[in-house]
Structure formats: C-alpha cells, structure tokens
Scaffold this motif. Structure first.
Motif, PDB file in Angstrom:
ATOM      1  N   LYS A 177       0.801  -1.219   0.000  1.00 47.05           N
ATOM      2  CA  LYS A 177       0.000   0.000   0.000  1.00 47.05           C
ATOM      3  C   LYS A 177       0.838   1.275   0.000  1.00 47.05           C
ATOM      4  O   LYS A 177       0.622   2.177  -0.807  1.00 47.05           O
ATOM      5  CB  LYS A 177      -0.941   0.009   1.207  1.00 47.05           C
ATOM      6  CG  LYS A 177      -1.956  -1.128   1.222  1.00 47.05           C
ATOM      7  CD  LYS A 177      -2.800  -1.074   2.480  1.00 47.05           C
ATOM      8  CE  LYS A 177      -3.782  -2.243   2.542  1.00 47.05           C
ATOM      9  NZ  LYS A 177      -4.571  -2.239   3.797  1.00 47.05           N
ATOM     10  N   GLU A 178       1.789   1.372   0.934  1.00 42.61           N
ATOM     11  CA  GLU A 178       2.466   2.659   1.113  1.00 42.61           C
ATOM     12  C   GLU A 178       3.881   2.449   1.626  1.00 42.61           C
ATOM     13  O   GLU A 178       4.118   1.666   2.537  1.00 42.61           O
ATOM     14  CB  GLU A 178       1.675   3.511   2.110  1.00 42.61           C
ATOM     15  CG  GLU A 178       2.239   4.891   2.365  1.00 42.61           C
ATOM     16  CD  GLU A 178       1.419   5.660   3.383  1.00 42.61           C
ATOM     17  OE1 GLU A 178       0.926   6.744   3.051  1.00 42.61           O
ATOM     18  OE2 GLU A 178       1.251   5.151   4.523  1.00 42.61           O
ATOM     19  N   LEU A 179       4.810   3.175   1.027  1.00 40.13           N
ATOM     20  CA  LEU A 179       6.196   3.166   1.460  1.00 40.13           C
ATOM     21  C   LEU A 179       6.601   4.603   1.761  1.00 40.13           C
ATOM     22  O   LEU A 179       6.614   5.453   0.866  1.00 40.13           O
ATOM     23  CB  LEU A 179       7.128   2.603   0.371  1.00 40.13           C
ATOM     24  CG  LEU A 179       6.890   1.209  -0.175  1.00 40.13           C
ATOM     25  CD1 LEU A 179       5.820   1.203  -1.263  1.00 40.13           C
ATOM     26  CD2 LEU A 179       8.200   0.669  -0.778  1.00 40.13           C
ATOM     27  N   LEU A 180       6.930   4.893   3.005  1.00 39.43           N
ATOM     28  CA  LEU A 180       7.404   6.211   3.405  1.00 39.43           C
ATOM     29  C   LEU A 180       8.857   6.078   3.840  1.00 39.43           C
ATOM     30  O   LEU A 180       9.197   5.175   4.612  1.00 39.43           O
ATOM     31  CB  LEU A 180       6.576   6.772   4.570  1.00 39.43           C
ATOM     32  CG  LEU A 180       5.052   6.790   4.421  1.00 39.43           C
ATOM     33  CD1 LEU A 180       4.412   7.323   5.703  1.00 39.43           C
ATOM     34  CD2 LEU A 180       4.642   7.623   3.222  1.00 39.43           C
ATOM     35  N   ALA A 219      11.557  -2.655  -4.185  1.00 32.84           N
ATOM     36  CA  ALA A 219      10.730  -1.458  -4.348  1.00 32.84           C
ATOM     37  C   ALA A 219       9.811  -1.595  -5.553  1.00 32.84           C
ATOM     38  O   ALA A 219       8.628  -1.242  -5.498  1.00 32.84           O
ATOM     39  CB  ALA A 219      11.617  -0.222  -4.486  1.00 32.84           C
ATOM     40  N   LYS A 220      10.339  -2.139  -6.655  1.00 32.70           N
ATOM     41  CA  LYS A 220       9.509  -2.368  -7.832  1.00 32.70           C
ATOM     42  C   LYS A 220       8.364  -3.331  -7.517  1.00 32.70           C
ATOM     43  O   LYS A 220       7.230  -3.149  -7.975  1.00 32.70           O
ATOM     44  CB  LYS A 220      10.363  -2.939  -8.972  1.00 32.70           C
ATOM     45  CG  LYS A 220      11.157  -1.919  -9.752  1.00 32.70           C
ATOM     46  CD  LYS A 220      11.837  -2.582 -10.940  1.00 32.70           C
ATOM     47  CE  LYS A 220      12.492  -1.561 -11.852  1.00 32.70           C
ATOM     48  NZ  LYS A 220      13.137  -2.219 -13.026  1.00 32.70           N
ATOM     49  N   GLY A 221       8.669  -4.355  -6.722  1.00 28.79           N
ATOM     50  CA  GLY A 221       7.642  -5.324  -6.350  1.00 28.79           C
ATOM     51  C   GLY A 221       6.513  -4.694  -5.569  1.00 28.79           C
ATOM     52  O   GLY A 221       5.333  -4.959  -5.835  1.00 28.79           O
ATOM     53  N   ALA A 222       6.864  -3.833  -4.607  1.00 33.87           N
ATOM     54  CA  ALA A 222       5.836  -3.163  -3.812  1.00 33.87           C
ATOM     55  C   ALA A 222       4.975  -2.259  -4.679  1.00 33.87           C
ATOM     56  O   ALA A 222       3.747  -2.205  -4.530  1.00 33.87           O
ATOM     57  CB  ALA A 222       6.482  -2.368  -2.681  1.00 33.87           C
ATOM     58  N   LEU A 223       5.611  -1.534  -5.610  1.00 31.99           N
ATOM     59  CA  LEU A 223       4.862  -0.647  -6.499  1.00 31.99           C
ATOM     60  C   LEU A 223       3.972  -1.445  -7.455  1.00 31.99           C
ATOM     61  O   LEU A 223       2.858  -1.023  -7.773  1.00 31.99           O
ATOM     62  CB  LEU A 223       5.827   0.228  -7.292  1.00 31.99           C
ATOM     63  CG  LEU A 223       6.604   1.285  -6.481  1.00 31.99           C
ATOM     64  CD1 LEU A 223       7.670   1.929  -7.339  1.00 31.99           C
ATOM     65  CD2 LEU A 223       5.675   2.334  -5.909  1.00 31.99           C
ATOM     66  N   SER A 224       4.451  -2.614  -7.889  1.00 31.16           N
ATOM     67  CA  SER A 224       3.654  -3.446  -8.804  1.00 31.16           C
ATOM     68  C   SER A 224       2.418  -4.011  -8.121  1.00 31.16           C
ATOM     69  O   SER A 224       1.446  -4.385  -8.787  1.00 31.16           O
ATOM     70  CB  SER A 224       4.503  -4.588  -9.362  1.00 31.16           C
ATOM     71  OG  SER A 224       4.806  -5.536  -8.349  1.00 31.16           O
ATOM     72  N   ARG A 225       2.455  -4.064  -6.788  1.00 31.92           N
ATOM     73  CA  ARG A 225       1.290  -4.544  -6.023  1.00 31.92           C
ATOM     74  C   ARG A 225       0.316  -3.406  -5.705  1.00 31.92           C
ATOM     75  O   ARG A 225      -0.602  -3.571  -4.903  1.00 31.92           O
ATOM     76  CB  ARG A 225       1.755  -5.221  -4.736  1.00 31.92           C
ATOM     77  CG  ARG A 225       2.527  -6.522  -4.975  1.00 31.92           C
ATOM     78  CD  ARG A 225       2.797  -7.266  -3.671  1.00 31.92           C
ATOM     79  NE  ARG A 225       3.735  -6.578  -2.806  1.00 31.92           N
ATOM     80  CZ  ARG A 225       5.064  -6.692  -2.885  1.00 31.92           C
ATOM     81  NH1 ARG A 225       5.604  -7.461  -3.831  1.00 31.92           N
ATOM     82  NH2 ARG A 225       5.865  -6.051  -2.049  1.00 31.92           N
ATOM     83  N   GLY A 226       0.551  -2.247  -6.287  1.00 30.42           N
ATOM     84  CA  GLY A 226      -0.350  -1.111  -6.087  1.00 30.42           C
ATOM     85  C   GLY A 226       0.098  -0.139  -5.024  1.00 30.42           C
ATOM     86  O   GLY A 226      -0.660   0.758  -4.635  1.00 30.42           O
TER      87      GLY A 226
END
Length: 324
Positions: free
Chosen positions: A132-135, A155-162
């Motif tokens: 969901k969110e990375l700060l 980081a790409k993986g987290a962004l690919s999950r929305g």
C-alpha cells in the motif's frame, strides 16, 4: 463546537473555509455568523473579531497568517524530533541487556536489530510484504548507485502490487543523478520531495512496521510494530512532507528572497545558533567545502567582511523571520 467535517489541519483548508476566507479578503470583513459554517477559519486565526464591532470578523492578511501557521508546524516537527531522539537514547542504553534478558520480540513489539546484515534483511522482508504505502526519509546528499540498486527489485515489487512510494531527501540530493535514475527505473507511483534538514533515517511500510536507527553509526536499529508508535512516526513524516519542495517526478525550483536562497536561509539559522562549518555541513547533508561556498555567498550578499559581522547582518536583515 467544531463540526467533525472541519477536523482538518490548516494545510488542508476545507472548501467552505476557503470560499469564506476569499470573500472576507475581497470585502474586508464578514458577519460573525457566517463563520459558523467554517469554524476552521477562527481556529487557525484566519478570521478575527472586529475590535470595534464584534458582530463582524476581519480577515488576517495571508502574508501574516502564513508565517504563523508555518511556525506552528515547525514547533510540531521539533516535538516529533525530540520524542524520536529520546526514544532512541532510551533504547540505546538497553541494548547490552537485550540479548541476555529480553524475551524474543513478538509481532506487536519493538525488536532490536544488531548489525547491518540483520537490519538489511529485516527491511527487505518488510518491503517484500508491502502493498500500500512506502514512506522513507533519507538524510545526506549523494546516494551510492550500488546501494540504490540493491533495493530496486523489492521497491519495484511493492509498487507493482499497487503501493505508493514517497521519499524525503535533503536538498543536496537534487544534484544526484543516481537518485533521479533510481526513481525513473521504478516506473510506479513514486514521488520525491526535499528539505534542507530532515530527521534521521526512517522507513514506514503500510503503517504496520517502521524502522529507525538506534545508534550513531547505524549498526543498530529498531523494528517497530507498535501501532501507536508507527502512526506517530508516520505523522512526523507527513509534517515534514507538507513543508518539502517537490523534486520528482515534477521538480519545483527552491524559493529565494531578495537574492537569498532557501539554502542560504537555512545556513543563516545555523550560523546564528553557533554551529561550525563542519556541523552545518553535517546537518544539511553537504561537504564542508560546499557549506563554506554558501557561507561566502551569503557574506557577499549581505556585505559582511567577518564571521562576527555576518551574524550581526543576518539578524538585522530579517532573514531569520522569512519562511519558505
């Protein structure tokens, strides 16, 4: 009584408040009862009672209101920094006891992470579970490309999950090609802003887990899964984010005033506080040579011929009262 719909900060003024404030500025005053629909205006000092006729409210000039509100935000950030520093100091004194006496930390606890490999593994695992969110707050200027490359797949993986990624750097990172290249490669919902000064390193993932340093050399960190504390750290991030200048994907120029740049204003504050050139460089994420170049430019703008005179001229110039 303040209406629930107006339980917002001054940085997120509601539609009713904005409309009424604009009207008050245009007309010079509004009836007191008009503010009942937007109590936020009186709460934040944007409307004040008419000294001659309390049935009317007069607007506070934006040029006066803005510095006051920014000062309030600044005080709140200072409190967040102080609490975070106190927390790290408290736990640093307990580090030696933890391996022998502390029970293994559970999912709703604070885990002490000893050693860079252990820290990196825990952060990578948390990032792999983020959707969901990375700060993140990254102090300093130059970011080594090899360090950025290591975090790129997760980081790409987290962004690919929305997920959405927001990062705070110091202004010196605006000159780092590796930082721009890293965020270009992410190809997701990522945004970067910068400030002259930020807190120490911070990661918050999905507002479920946070990581902060617990030693000066960053060889010890805390993995925090206490909901109230994680939310507290996320709130500190949001305060800094609201004051920061966009850098990526759309960069905004750093503000300047009468020949004094935002960087020089920050240096002026630290000079008056008595910091040395080395201490200023450390606080602002730059090398000592760059700090001295900025100090020399500030001296030239103010017409100073000595360090002592520079402090006097800074105080007289009004630089310290300006807000960006």
């Amino acid at each position: 009584m303040t209406l629930p719909s107006h339980a917002h900060g001054a940085d997120d003024l509601c539609t009713a408040g904005t409309t009424l404030y604009e009207r008050a500025l245009a007309e010079g005053r509004v009836r007191s009862e008009a503010a009942e629909a937007a109590p936020c205006l009186t709460r934040y000092g944007l409307l004040r009672a008419d000294a001659e006729d309390p049935a009317w409210l007069r607007p506070t000039a934006p040029a006066v209101a803005l510095p006051r509100l920014l000062e309030t935000v600044g005080h709140r950030i200072a409190r967040h920094r102080s609490r975070a520093a106190n927390l790290a100091t408290t736990f640093e004194s307990l580090m030696a006891l933890a391996p022998r006496h502390a029970a293994p930390a559970g999912p709703s606890a604070i885990t002490v992470l000893n050693g860079l490999p252990v820290i990196q593994k825990a952060v990578a695992q948390a990032l792999a579970e983020t959707s969901k969110e990375l700060l993140s707050i990254q102090p300093g200027g130059f970011r080594p490309p090899e360090i950025l490359a290591k975090s790129l797949p997760d980081a790409k993986g987290a962004l690919s999950r929305g997920g959405r990624m927001r990062t705070l750097y110091q202004h010196t990172s605006r000159h780092s090609l590796s930082v721009f290249g890293y965020h270009d490669q992410l190809q997701g919902d990522t945004e970067v802003r910068t400030l002259d000064e930020v807190t120490d390193r911070l990661f918050v993932f999905d507002r479920v887990v946070a990581f902060i340093p617990a030693s000066k050399d960053r060889s010890v960190a805390l993995e925090i899964r206490l909901p109230a504390l994680v939310e507290h750290l996320a709130a500190a991030f949001e305060c800094l984010w609201s004051l920061a200048t966009p850098m990526y994907p759309h960069a905004e120029e750093l503000p300047s005033s009468n020949g004094i740049t935002a960087r020089q204003q920050a240096i002026a504050h630290l000079l008056v506080d008595g910091l040395t050139d080395s201490e200023i460089a450390l606080r602002l994420g730059m090398n000592v040579r760059t700090a001295r170049v900025h100090i020399a430019k500030l001296s030239a703008v103010l017409g100073s011929s000595s360090r002592a005179q520079l402090g006097y001229l800074i105080g007289r110039s009004g630089i310290l009262r300006r807000q960006n």
